[in-house]
Design an enzyme around this catalytic site. Sequence first.
Site, PDB file in Angstrom:
ATOM      1  N   THR A 184      32.667  31.166 -16.114  1.00  0.00           N
ATOM      2  CA  THR A 184      33.660  30.571 -15.325  1.00  0.00           C
ATOM      3  C   THR A 184      34.943  31.064 -15.474  1.00  0.00           C
ATOM      4  O   THR A 184      35.115  32.009 -16.215  1.00  0.00           O
ATOM      5  CB  THR A 184      33.873  29.140 -15.840  1.00  0.00           C
ATOM      6  OG1 THR A 184      32.616  28.431 -15.826  1.00  0.00           O
ATOM      7  CG2 THR A 184      34.802  28.188 -15.175  1.00  0.00           C
ATOM      8  N   THR A 235      35.843  26.960 -20.499  1.00  0.00           N
ATOM      9  CA  THR A 235      34.682  27.427 -19.777  1.00  0.00           C
ATOM     10  C   THR A 235      33.521  27.498 -20.984  1.00  0.00           C
ATOM     11  O   THR A 235      33.665  26.903 -21.834  1.00  0.00           O
ATOM     12  CB  THR A 235      34.965  28.987 -19.803  1.00  0.00           C
ATOM     13  OG1 THR A 235      35.452  29.635 -21.108  1.00  0.00           O
ATOM     14  CG2 THR A 235      36.290  29.414 -18.830  1.00  0.00           C
TER      15      THR A 235
HETATM   16  N1  GLY Z   1      31.676  25.683 -17.463  1.00  0.00           N
HETATM   17  C1  GLY Z   1      30.983  25.782 -16.381  1.00  0.00           C
HETATM   18  C2  GLY Z   1      29.693  25.060 -16.111  1.00  0.00           C
HETATM   19  O1  GLY Z   1      29.228  24.515 -17.300  1.00  0.00           O
HETATM   20  O2  GLY Z   1      29.387  24.546 -14.852  1.00  0.00           O
END
Ligand code: GLY
Length: 324
Positions: A184, A235
């Site tokens: 992310t 993230t």
């Molecule tokens: N942090 C991104 C997700 O788990 O979708």
Amino acid sequence: MKRRNFIRSGALSVAALTIAPHSQARERNIPILVCSRGEEWAAKVLQPGWQTWLNKKNMLDAVEAAANVVELDPEDASVGYGGLPNEEGVVELDASVMAGPLHRCGAVAGLRNIKRACSVARLVMERTNHIMLVGDGARRFALAHGFKEEDLLTDKARETWLRWKENLNKDDFWGAPEAQPTGTINVLGVDDRGDVYGITTTSGLAFKIPGRIGDSPIIGAGLYLDNDIGAAGATGRGEEVIRTCGSYLVVEKMKQGLSPQQACEFGCRRILEVNDGKVNFNVKFIAVNKNGEVGSAQLQDRKKSECSFIMHGGLRSIFPAVVK
Ligand code: GLY
């Protein structure tokens, strides 16, 4: 930006980055643009964002320009075009945006066939009185605003997905974190007036069940900000961030007086607590306060997981503290 201009430091030395004040804005180390990527990506992502800030003096435009770089890059397997698909081979994107003045928010989730998910989230924030659009509604909203429908599955991502399918066996557990990479990007910015902006964007958990939504589009989970305090983004394993309201917790801890660094570590400790101290996944928080102080912490010692920022025109990176 040349490699030697990076400062690789432990998180505790972030406070030492304060630069001698020349003006009120400088004293507060703002404007600042922060992202959850390190040396490899920082210049690529942050420099265009910073240039946008210099050209337009609009920090929301700057944060969006930085996030768009990753969303449009076919080589990045975790965000936007080129992101790894769901278990049926379809790329589904999640993104959110917040703007400190008026505490505005926008988000899209499960968005298919549209490249710049965070820009669609911004339109939700600016052109509707809704906060989140999902799935086909989000796609049709983007098309109505002139976005093009495109296949987001690159050959490289398709091959990775096929290899994953070939190696499935009957004992696999849906959602084994080690088998399902996440990635992310968070981009946070504070402008010269101290107004705070943020974006989180992702293609989510690789090979997820179609329709799975992570933390990135959920305000308070993958992104949160308070214009009186600062911003935080997460993230990594989104389910864990959702169930601890991770970014909200980090910003609230800054509100209670913790530094961005202490608040990010608090967020990680909370995730450890709810997992009885046993984790086989990573979560990383980054945070910035209105004075331009930056912090970052994560659960696992991931080598390439610096966070970086541009302040006073200089690019710097820090390694997140590892909280065990
Ligand atoms: N942090 C991104 C997700 O788990 O979708």
